[in-house]
Motif scaffolding. Structure first.
Motif, PDB file in Angstrom:
ATOM      1  N   GLN A  28      14.537 -52.749  35.590  1.00  0.00           N
ATOM      2  CA  GLN A  28      15.343 -51.539  35.596  1.00  0.00           C
ATOM      3  C   GLN A  28      15.274 -50.909  36.988  1.00  0.00           C
ATOM      4  O   GLN A  28      14.190 -50.784  37.558  1.00  0.00           O
ATOM      5  CB  GLN A  28      14.816 -50.553  34.548  1.00  0.00           C
ATOM      6  N   PRO A  29      16.420 -50.511  37.538  1.00  0.00           N
ATOM      7  CA  PRO A  29      16.390 -49.833  38.837  1.00  0.00           C
ATOM      8  C   PRO A  29      15.524 -48.584  38.761  1.00  0.00           C
ATOM      9  O   PRO A  29      15.400 -47.942  37.711  1.00  0.00           O
ATOM     10  CB  PRO A  29      17.855 -49.473  39.079  1.00  0.00           C
ATOM     11  N   GLY A  30      14.905 -48.254  39.863  1.00  0.00           N
ATOM     12  CA  GLY A  30      14.061 -47.075  39.883  1.00  0.00           C
ATOM     13  C   GLY A  30      14.848 -45.798  39.633  1.00  0.00           C
ATOM     14  O   GLY A  30      15.954 -45.626  40.138  1.00  0.00           O
ATOM     15  N   ASP A  31      14.280 -44.927  38.821  1.00  0.00           N
ATOM     16  CA  ASP A  31      14.866 -43.608  38.609  1.00  0.00           C
ATOM     17  C   ASP A  31      13.824 -42.563  39.012  1.00  0.00           C
ATOM     18  O   ASP A  31      12.773 -42.894  39.556  1.00  0.00           O
ATOM     19  CB  ASP A  31      15.318 -43.436  37.156  1.00  0.00           C
ATOM     20  N   ALA A  32      14.125 -41.320  38.746  1.00  0.00           N
ATOM     21  CA  ALA A  32      13.223 -40.256  39.188  1.00  0.00           C
ATOM     22  C   ALA A  32      11.831 -40.421  38.600  1.00  0.00           C
ATOM     23  O   ALA A  32      10.819 -40.168  39.268  1.00  0.00           O
ATOM     24  CB  ALA A  32      13.816 -38.898  38.804  1.00  0.00           C
ATOM     25  N   VAL A  33      11.771 -40.868  37.333  1.00  0.00           N
ATOM     26  CA  VAL A  33      10.476 -41.002  36.669  1.00  0.00           C
ATOM     27  C   VAL A  33       9.683 -42.172  37.235  1.00  0.00           C
ATOM     28  O   VAL A  33       8.530 -42.025  37.656  1.00  0.00           O
ATOM     29  CB  VAL A  33      10.663 -41.167  35.144  1.00  0.00           C
ATOM     30  N   THR A  34      10.286 -43.381  37.247  1.00  0.00           N
ATOM     31  CA  THR A  34       9.548 -44.565  37.682  1.00  0.00           C
ATOM     32  C   THR A  34       9.211 -44.512  39.171  1.00  0.00           C
ATOM     33  O   THR A  34       8.113 -44.904  39.577  1.00  0.00           O
ATOM     34  CB  THR A  34      10.335 -45.845  37.362  1.00  0.00           C
ATOM     35  N   LEU A  35      10.140 -44.022  39.984  1.00  0.00           N
ATOM     36  CA  LEU A  35       9.846 -43.904  41.411  1.00  0.00           C
ATOM     37  C   LEU A  35       8.769 -42.858  41.667  1.00  0.00           C
ATOM     38  O   LEU A  35       7.913 -43.033  42.543  1.00  0.00           O
ATOM     39  CB  LEU A  35      11.113 -43.562  42.184  1.00  0.00           C
ATOM     40  N   GLY A  36       8.777 -41.792  40.871  1.00  0.00           N
ATOM     41  CA  GLY A  36       7.730 -40.786  40.995  1.00  0.00           C
ATOM     42  C   GLY A  36       6.370 -41.347  40.621  1.00  0.00           C
ATOM     43  O   GLY A  36       5.366 -41.073  41.298  1.00  0.00           O
ATOM     44  N   LEU A  37       6.315 -42.155  39.549  1.00  0.00           N
ATOM     45  CA  LEU A  37       5.062 -42.787  39.148  1.00  0.00           C
ATOM     46  C   LEU A  37       4.581 -43.760  40.214  1.00  0.00           C
ATOM     47  O   LEU A  37       3.375 -43.870  40.477  1.00  0.00           O
ATOM     48  CB  LEU A  37       5.237 -43.507  37.811  1.00  0.00           C
ATOM     49  N   GLN A  38       5.530 -44.491  40.813  1.00  0.00           N
ATOM     50  CA  GLN A  38       5.152 -45.441  41.857  1.00  0.00           C
ATOM     51  C   GLN A  38       4.613 -44.720  43.085  1.00  0.00           C
ATOM     52  O   GLN A  38       3.626 -45.153  43.686  1.00  0.00           O
ATOM     53  CB  GLN A  38       6.345 -46.318  42.232  1.00  0.00           C
ATOM     54  N   GLU A  39       5.239 -43.625  43.459  1.00  0.00           N
ATOM     55  CA  GLU A  39       4.745 -42.859  44.601  1.00  0.00           C
ATOM     56  C   GLU A  39       3.350 -42.300  44.319  1.00  0.00           C
ATOM     57  O   GLU A  39       2.487 -42.281  45.199  1.00  0.00           O
ATOM     58  CB  GLU A  39       5.726 -41.737  44.930  1.00  0.00           C
ATOM     59  N   GLN A  40       3.134 -41.883  43.073  1.00  0.00           N
ATOM     60  CA  GLN A  40       1.804 -41.398  42.689  1.00  0.00           C
ATOM     61  C   GLN A  40       0.785 -42.534  42.782  1.00  0.00           C
ATOM     62  O   GLN A  40      -0.338 -42.341  43.273  1.00  0.00           O
ATOM     63  CB  GLN A  40       1.856 -40.838  41.266  1.00  0.00           C
ATOM     64  N   ARG A  41       1.193 -43.702  42.302  1.00  0.00           N
ATOM     65  CA  ARG A  41       0.311 -44.865  42.360  1.00  0.00           C
ATOM     66  C   ARG A  41      -0.014 -45.223  43.815  1.00  0.00           C
ATOM     67  O   ARG A  41      -1.166 -45.529  44.154  1.00  0.00           O
ATOM     68  CB  ARG A  41       0.992 -46.036  41.650  1.00  0.00           C
ATOM     69  N   GLU A  42       1.004 -45.201  44.677  1.00  0.00           N
ATOM     70  CA  GLU A  42       0.792 -45.550  46.077  1.00  0.00           C
ATOM     71  C   GLU A  42      -0.106 -44.535  46.779  1.00  0.00           C
ATOM     72  O   GLU A  42      -0.903 -44.909  47.640  1.00  0.00           O
ATOM     73  CB  GLU A  42       2.141 -45.704  46.772  1.00  0.00           C
ATOM     74  N   ARG A  43       0.005 -43.271  46.406  1.00  0.00           N
ATOM     75  CA  ARG A  43      -0.896 -42.265  46.975  1.00  0.00           C
ATOM     76  C   ARG A  43      -2.331 -42.511  46.534  1.00  0.00           C
ATOM     77  O   ARG A  43      -3.263 -42.405  47.331  1.00  0.00           O
ATOM     78  CB  ARG A  43      -0.453 -40.859  46.581  1.00  0.00           C
ATOM     79  N   SER A  44      -2.510 -42.856  45.263  1.00  0.00           N
ATOM     80  CA  SER A  44      -3.865 -43.049  44.739  1.00  0.00           C
ATOM     81  C   SER A  44      -4.540 -44.283  45.336  1.00  0.00           C
ATOM     82  O   SER A  44      -5.769 -44.336  45.424  1.00  0.00           O
ATOM     83  CB  SER A  44      -3.834 -43.154  43.209  1.00  0.00           C
ATOM     84  N   LEU A  45      -3.734 -45.274  45.755  1.00  0.00           N
ATOM     85  CA  LEU A  45      -4.286 -46.508  46.313  1.00  0.00           C
ATOM     86  C   LEU A  45      -4.107 -46.601  47.828  1.00  0.00           C
ATOM     87  O   LEU A  45      -4.426 -47.635  48.410  1.00  0.00           O
ATOM     88  CB  LEU A  45      -3.625 -47.725  45.651  1.00  0.00           C
ATOM     89  N   ALA A  46      -3.622 -45.524  48.444  1.00  0.00           N
ATOM     90  CA  ALA A  46      -3.304 -45.565  49.876  1.00  0.00           C
ATOM     91  C   ALA A  46      -4.525 -45.923  50.720  1.00  0.00           C
ATOM     92  O   ALA A  46      -4.411 -46.608  51.741  1.00  0.00           O
ATOM     93  CB  ALA A  46      -2.727 -44.222  50.317  1.00  0.00           C
ATOM     94  N   ASP A  47      -5.694 -45.461  50.326  1.00  0.00           N
ATOM     95  CA  ASP A  47      -6.905 -45.707  51.101  1.00  0.00           C
ATOM     96  C   ASP A  47      -7.727 -46.857  50.553  1.00  0.00           C
ATOM     97  O   ASP A  47      -8.885 -47.046  50.956  1.00  0.00           O
ATOM     98  CB  ASP A  47      -7.765 -44.440  51.151  1.00  0.00           C
ATOM     99  N   THR A  48      -7.151 -47.622  49.635  1.00  0.00           N
ATOM    100  CA  THR A  48      -7.866 -48.756  49.045  1.00  0.00           C
ATOM    101  C   THR A  48      -7.729 -49.953  49.972  1.00  0.00           C
ATOM    102  O   THR A  48      -6.808 -50.761  49.854  1.00  0.00           O
ATOM    103  CB  THR A  48      -7.317 -49.091  47.642  1.00  0.00           C
ATOM    104  N   ASP A  49      -8.630 -50.043  50.940  1.00  0.00           N
ATOM    105  CA  ASP A  49      -8.595 -51.160  51.873  1.00  0.00           C
ATOM    106  C   ASP A  49      -9.905 -51.953  51.861  1.00  0.00           C
ATOM    107  O   ASP A  49     -10.165 -52.753  52.762  1.00  0.00           O
ATOM    108  CB  ASP A  49      -8.265 -50.686  53.293  1.00  0.00           C
ATOM    109  N   HIS A  50     -10.723 -51.720  50.827  1.00  0.00           N
ATOM    110  CA  HIS A  50     -11.917 -52.524  50.600  1.00  0.00           C
ATOM    111  C   HIS A  50     -11.844 -53.050  49.172  1.00  0.00           C
ATOM    112  O   HIS A  50     -11.995 -52.292  48.217  1.00  0.00           O
ATOM    113  CB  HIS A  50     -13.192 -51.700  50.796  1.00  0.00           C
ATOM    114  N   TRP A  51     -11.593 -54.345  49.036  1.00  0.00           N
ATOM    115  CA  TRP A  51     -11.456 -54.924  47.707  1.00  0.00           C
ATOM    116  C   TRP A  51     -11.676 -56.433  47.764  1.00  0.00           C
ATOM    117  O   TRP A  51     -11.652 -57.044  48.825  1.00  0.00           O
ATOM    118  CB  TRP A  51     -10.089 -54.625  47.083  1.00  0.00           C
ATOM    119  N   THR A  52     -11.928 -57.008  46.595  1.00  0.00           N
ATOM    120  CA  THR A  52     -12.076 -58.454  46.457  1.00  0.00           C
ATOM    121  C   THR A  52     -11.281 -58.896  45.243  1.00  0.00           C
ATOM    122  O   THR A  52     -11.362 -58.285  44.179  1.00  0.00           O
ATOM    123  CB  THR A  52     -13.552 -58.852  46.264  1.00  0.00           C
ATOM    124  N   LEU A  53     -10.500 -59.954  45.405  1.00  0.00           N
ATOM    125  CA  LEU A  53      -9.847 -60.566  44.260  1.00  0.00           C
ATOM    126  C   LEU A  53     -10.262 -62.029  44.190  1.00  0.00           C
ATOM    127  O   LEU A  53     -10.519 -62.675  45.197  1.00  0.00           O
ATOM    128  CB  LEU A  53      -8.324 -60.424  44.325  1.00  0.00           C
TER     129      LEU A  53
END
Length: 204
Positions: A28-53
Motif C-alpha cells: 500500500q502506498p504510504g499515507d499519513a499514518v504509515t509514513l508517520g509510523l515509519q518516521e517515528q521508527r526511523e527516529r527511534s533507530l537513528a542512533d542504532t549503529d552498534h548491532w550484530t545480525l
C-alpha cells in the motif's frame, strides 16, 4: 578477479526461499499514518549503529550465485562481515571503516580497497550495496537520495525503492520492539542479494 563460484560453493537461490515464510504481497502506498509510523521508527533507530545480525546470505549476478552463513557486526562506522560457505567450509572476512576495507581469507592473501562495495565487486564478483544495506536491513531508508516506500497490512515497510535498488521485506520479527526485518531481498538487475536473518542483537 575471483569469481563467485570459486570464492564459495555455488548454491541455488532456492536455498533461502524454499524455507522462508513470506508475507502476503500487500503493498500500500504510504499515507499519513504509515509514513508517520515509519518516521517515528526511523527516529527511534537513528542512533542504532552498534548491532550484530546472524543468518544466511545469498547473492547472484544473473549467471553465478553463492551462498553462506553470515555474521555482520556493525560498530559505528566500522564493520566486520564474515561469510562461511555451507559445503566447503571456506570463509572470508570483510573488515573496515572510513579508512578503507580489507578482505581476508581468499587465495593470494588479504586484499585492500578504498571501500567495502568496490572491494567485494573486484575481489569476489559480488555486487552488494554495503553503505545502503546497513540501513535497509534495519528497515530504514538510507542516505542515498529519494526513496519510494510501500507498506504491508501490518503497517511495516513492504517494499523500498532507492538508488536503483528494489528492497522487498518478505518477513518481519514482530515480537521485537521495534519490529525488525527477518527476510530482506534486494535486487538491481541482474544483481540479487538475499538475507535471511535468524538473530538480531542491538547495542554494543
Amino acid at each position: 578477479m575471483l569469481r563467485l563460484k570459486h570464492a564459495l560453493a555455488a548454491v541455488p537461490l532456492l536455498l533461502l526461499t524454499a524455507c522462508a515464510t513470506t508475507r502476503a504481497p500487500v503493498r500500500q502506498p504510504g499515507d499519513a499514518v504509515t509514513l508517520g509510523l515509519q518516521e517515528q521508527r526511523e527516529r527511534s533507530l537513528a542512533d542504532t549503529d552498534h548491532w550484530t545480525l546472524q543468518g544466511r546470505l545469498s547473492v547472484s549476478d544473473g549467471k553465478d550465485s553463492g551462498s553462506g552463513s553470515l555474521t555482520w557486526r556493525q560498530d559505528g562506522e566500522r564493520y566486520e562481515f564474515t561469510v562461511r560457505a555451507p559445503v566447503t567450509g571456506r570463509s572470508f572476512r570483510l573488515v573496515g571503516g572510513p579508512d578503507g576495507a580489507d578482505l581476508e581469507g581468499l587465495e593470494g592473501g588479504t586484499r585492500h580497497g578504498a571501500d567495502a562495495e568496490s572491494l567485494m565487486a573486484q575481489a569476489v564478483g559480488w555486487q552488494i550495496p554495503m553503505a545502503e544495506l546497513k540501513r535497509w536491513v534495519l528497515g530504514l531508508r538510507a542516505d542515498a537520495g529519494p526513496a519510494d516506500i510501500a507498506f504491508g497490512a501490518d503497517r511495516l515497510p513492504s517494499r523500498l525503492v532507492q538508488d536503483g535498488w528494489t528492497v522487498d521485506y518478505k518477513q518481519w520479527d514482530a515480537m521485537r520492539q521495534p519490529a525488525m526485518p527477518s527476510r530482506v531481498f534486494a535486487e538491481k538487475a541482474p544483481f540479487k542479494v538475499r538475507l535471511s536473518i535468524e538473530d538480531w542483537q542491538l547495542g554494543r
